[in-house]
Design an enzyme around this catalytic site. Structure first.
Site, mmCIF file in Angstrom:
data_model
loop_
_atom_site.group_PDB
_atom_site.id
_atom_site.type_symbol
_atom_site.label_atom_id
_atom_site.label_comp_id
_atom_site.label_asym_id
_atom_site.label_seq_id
_atom_site.Cartn_x
_atom_site.Cartn_y
_atom_site.Cartn_z
ATOM 1 N N GLY A 294 4.961 -0.377 -32.843
ATOM 2 C CA GLY A 294 4.163 -0.606 -31.636
ATOM 3 C C GLY A 294 2.704 -0.845 -31.975
ATOM 4 O O GLY A 294 2.029 -1.673 -31.345
ATOM 5 N N ARG B 196 9.832 -1.754 -25.327
ATOM 6 C CA ARG B 196 8.655 -0.921 -25.003
ATOM 7 C C ARG B 196 7.629 -1.678 -24.153
ATOM 8 O O ARG B 196 7.540 -2.900 -24.229
ATOM 9 C CB ARG B 196 8.038 -0.393 -26.314
ATOM 10 C CG ARG B 196 9.028 0.519 -27.039
ATOM 11 C CD ARG B 196 8.486 1.058 -28.319
ATOM 12 N NE ARG B 196 7.308 1.882 -28.102
ATOM 13 C CZ ARG B 196 6.543 2.345 -29.085
ATOM 14 N NH1 ARG B 196 6.835 2.042 -30.337
ATOM 15 N NH2 ARG B 196 5.497 3.098 -28.811
ATOM 16 N N ASP C 252 2.593 12.480 -31.156
ATOM 17 C CA ASP C 252 3.658 12.208 -32.118
ATOM 18 C C ASP C 252 4.298 13.486 -32.667
ATOM 19 O O ASP C 252 5.367 13.438 -33.279
ATOM 20 C CB ASP C 252 3.120 11.360 -33.283
ATOM 21 C CG ASP C 252 2.732 9.962 -32.824
ATOM 22 O OD1 ASP C 252 3.282 9.486 -31.807
ATOM 23 O OD2 ASP C 252 1.873 9.333 -33.475
ATOM 24 N N ARG D 87 11.900 10.042 -26.212
ATOM 25 C CA ARG D 87 11.849 11.257 -27.036
ATOM 26 C C ARG D 87 12.083 12.529 -26.248
ATOM 27 O O ARG D 87 12.413 13.564 -26.845
ATOM 28 C CB ARG D 87 10.508 11.327 -27.800
ATOM 29 C CG ARG D 87 10.459 10.315 -28.934
ATOM 30 C CD ARG D 87 9.205 10.420 -29.779
ATOM 31 N NE ARG D 87 9.298 9.472 -30.893
ATOM 32 C CZ ARG D 87 8.263 9.043 -31.592
ATOM 33 N NH1 ARG D 87 7.041 9.467 -31.305
ATOM 34 N NH2 ARG D 87 8.436 8.196 -32.593
ATOM 35 N N ARG E 36 10.832 9.980 -35.872
ATOM 36 C CA ARG E 36 10.324 11.333 -35.587
ATOM 37 C C ARG E 36 11.409 12.262 -35.042
ATOM 38 O O ARG E 36 11.353 13.470 -35.221
ATOM 39 C CB ARG E 36 9.111 11.277 -34.664
ATOM 40 C CG ARG E 36 7.962 10.500 -35.295
ATOM 41 C CD ARG E 36 6.598 10.882 -34.798
ATOM 42 N NE ARG E 36 5.648 9.841 -35.134
ATOM 43 C CZ ARG E 36 5.027 9.718 -36.307
ATOM 44 N NH1 ARG E 36 5.227 10.592 -37.268
ATOM 45 N NH2 ARG E 36 4.184 8.721 -36.533
HETATM 46 C C1 S3P Z 1 -0.912 5.170 -32.445
HETATM 47 C C2 S3P Z 1 -1.127 5.653 -31.199
HETATM 48 C C3 S3P Z 1 -0.126 6.410 -30.443
HETATM 49 C C4 S3P Z 1 0.957 6.970 -31.347
HETATM 50 C C5 S3P Z 1 1.461 5.958 -32.323
HETATM 51 C C6 S3P Z 1 0.333 5.424 -33.189
HETATM 52 C C7 S3P Z 1 -1.968 4.375 -33.085
HETATM 53 O O1 S3P Z 1 0.463 5.558 -29.490
HETATM 54 O O2 S3P Z 1 2.028 7.461 -30.591
HETATM 55 O O3 S3P Z 1 2.420 6.542 -33.167
HETATM 56 O O4 S3P Z 1 -1.921 4.153 -34.302
HETATM 57 O O5 S3P Z 1 -2.883 3.949 -32.371
HETATM 58 P P1 S3P Z 1 -0.248 5.312 -28.065
HETATM 59 O O6 S3P Z 1 -1.645 4.951 -28.343
HETATM 60 O O7 S3P Z 1 0.483 4.188 -27.408
HETATM 61 O O8 S3P Z 1 -0.100 6.608 -27.337
#
Ligand code: S3P
Length: 444
Positions: A95, A123, A329, A360, A402
């Site tokens: 993501g 997502r 996380d 999750r 995770r």
């Molecule tokens: C991340 C931000 C988080 C986290 C992801 C990594 C990042 O997501 O859950 O594992 O590197 O900016 P969100 O910003 O969508 O909450």
């Protein structure tokens, strides 16, 4: 993956470089003028996806284990020279790759396509499409999902964007797009402040980033920068990943008699809430050798466990509110830790967990129940009773790294063996060395 119960954990570990920081290091080094050497780059498949996507944009990147060298595409005029990709850029399971790259690409004078695996394609992407379109880019999606076709424009409009969700990925996306905007780009975080690695690293590369608390509301934070700011290459070292460290820490906290040291872990305050949560639940944690590394605080963490876990501060049995964004996380493994806590553990205000690599909340509830825990599920979280002795079971990983690691930890504390389907493959997404490292400190 078959996991046998453990007696305790003993020893020292060094977890791989932080995933969030590594993504940003590669992307910002690509935008910079000159060559950047990144040391301790994350071994995760997610960060490999980022490197591949950047190569697809014509960036020259060399990798020798955890050392990555990036020839920046930045120019003295401030406009990076990327090549229009000849094929879709595959973000895999990541993501962060997709959402941050969408921001970077929105400010390039060409179109590109971002794709991802099945989980990533499910997502929500509207959260980045909306601000990027407000800035003047066009982003085509399938009802708010990948694949994304980003039709970039330079310069973009500078906007002030109030984020509807607490997300560092959205904040970073807007800031990266803001670099290619005309004027002052600003992002306002909701009440919860999210990880600030992008801001810190932009500063490392010479960009002036302002972070200020808004005076009119209850401590909301606004982050801004000037469009057209130049990034100058500068070598950096990535700290160890605290989100990866959380798994062995949790196992050590649950297994009586454990003594474990984790070296060189990132301790950025917007990421370290998990340590505070552990301490509040009676875990003995010490930090030694605290130091700054490339604008990020790091240190060695020592955990020792003598007795059972019980709250040592009022309210420790509930994790909720603005702290959620800062340990998002770590929530699945915290739920597992909850099974060892006097009075159990409740997690609320964590709807975001439903749109991670898997749902999750549902995955954690299903697996905890399969191991004999008593769990209540809420739309925005869960409540697990404790203390309870878990039973070994056959579990699903839900294709989510995770979830696999959280339940590998649960399995160490259980009575009887646990089998986690697909665990070995999916841990590679963030922590390929997980099972080997964990085994190296496990005593049976
Ligand atoms: C991340 C931000 C988080 C986290 C992801 C990594 C990042 O997501 O859950 O594992 O590197 O900016 P969100 O910003 O969508 O909450």
């Amino acid at each position: 993956m078959l996991i046998k119960p453990a007696r305790r954990l003993r020893g020292r570990l060094r977890v791989p470089g932080d995933k969030s920081v590594s993504h940003r290091a590669a992307m910002l080094a690509s935008l910079a003028e000159g060559r950047t050497l990144i040391d301790n780059f994350s071994s995760s498949a997610d960060c490999a996806s980022t490197l591949e996507a950047l190569r697809g944009l014509g960036v020259r990147i060399e990798r020798d284990g955890s050392v990555v060298t990036v020839e920046g595409a930045g120019t003295p005029g401030g406009e990076p020279r990327f090549r229009q990709p000849s094929a879709p850029l595959d973000c895999g399971n990541s993501g962060t790759t997709m959402r941050l790259l969408a921001g970077l690409l929105a400010a390039q004078p060409f179109s590109s396509v971002l794709t991802g695996d099945e989980s990533l394609s499910g997502r929500p992407m509207r959260r980045v499409i909306e601000p990027l379109e407000l800035m003047g880019a066009r982003v085509k999606s399938t009802e708010g999902h990948a694949p994304l076709r980003v039709e970039g424009r330079r310069p973009l409009n500078a906007i002030r964007y109030e984020m509807p969700v607490a997300s560092a990925q959205v904040k970073s996306c807007v800031l990266l797009a803001g670099l290619g905007a005309e004027g002052h780009a600003e992002v306002v975080e909701p009440l919860a402040q999210t990880r600030d690695h992008t801001e810190r690293m932009l500063r490392w590369f010479g960009v002036r980033v302002e972070t200020r608390e808004l005076s009119d509301e209850a401590g909301r934070v606004a982050v801004s920068l000037e469009g057209g700011s130049r990034l100058m290459a500068r070598d950096l070292t990535v700290p160890g990943d605290i989100s990866s460290a959380a798994f062995p820490l949790a196992a050590a906290a649950l297994l009586r008699g454990s003594e474990l040291e984790l070296e060189g872990v990132g301790l950025n305050p917007t990421r370290a809430a998990v340590l505070k949560a552990f301490r509040a639940l009676g875990v003995t944690l010490e930090v030694a050798g605290a130091r700054e590394r490339s604008n990020e605080p790091t240190g060695d963490i020592r955990v020792s466990s003598v007795g059972g876990l019980a709250p040592v501060v009022p309210g420790a049995n509930a994790i909720r509110g603005s702290t959620i964004a800062q340990l998002i996380d770590e929530l699945p493994v915290l739920a597992v830790v909850g099974t060892g806590v006097e009075g159990g553990l409740e997690i609320r205000n964590a709807c975001e967990l439903r749109v991670k690599e898997s749902d999750r909340i549902a995955a954690t509830v299903e697996n905890l129940r399969a191991m004999g825990a008593s769990v209540e599920e809420f739309e925005d979280g869960l409540r697990v009773e404790g203390p309870v002795r878990l039973r070994g079971a056959r579990l699903r990983s839900f294709g989510d790294h995770r979830i696999a690691m959280a339940f590998a930890v649960a399995a160490l504390t259980a009575e009887g063996e646990t089998e986690i389907e697909g665990a070995e493959e999916c841990v590679a997404v963030s922590f390929p060395e997980f099972f080997t490292l964990l085994e190296s400190v496990t005593e049976r």
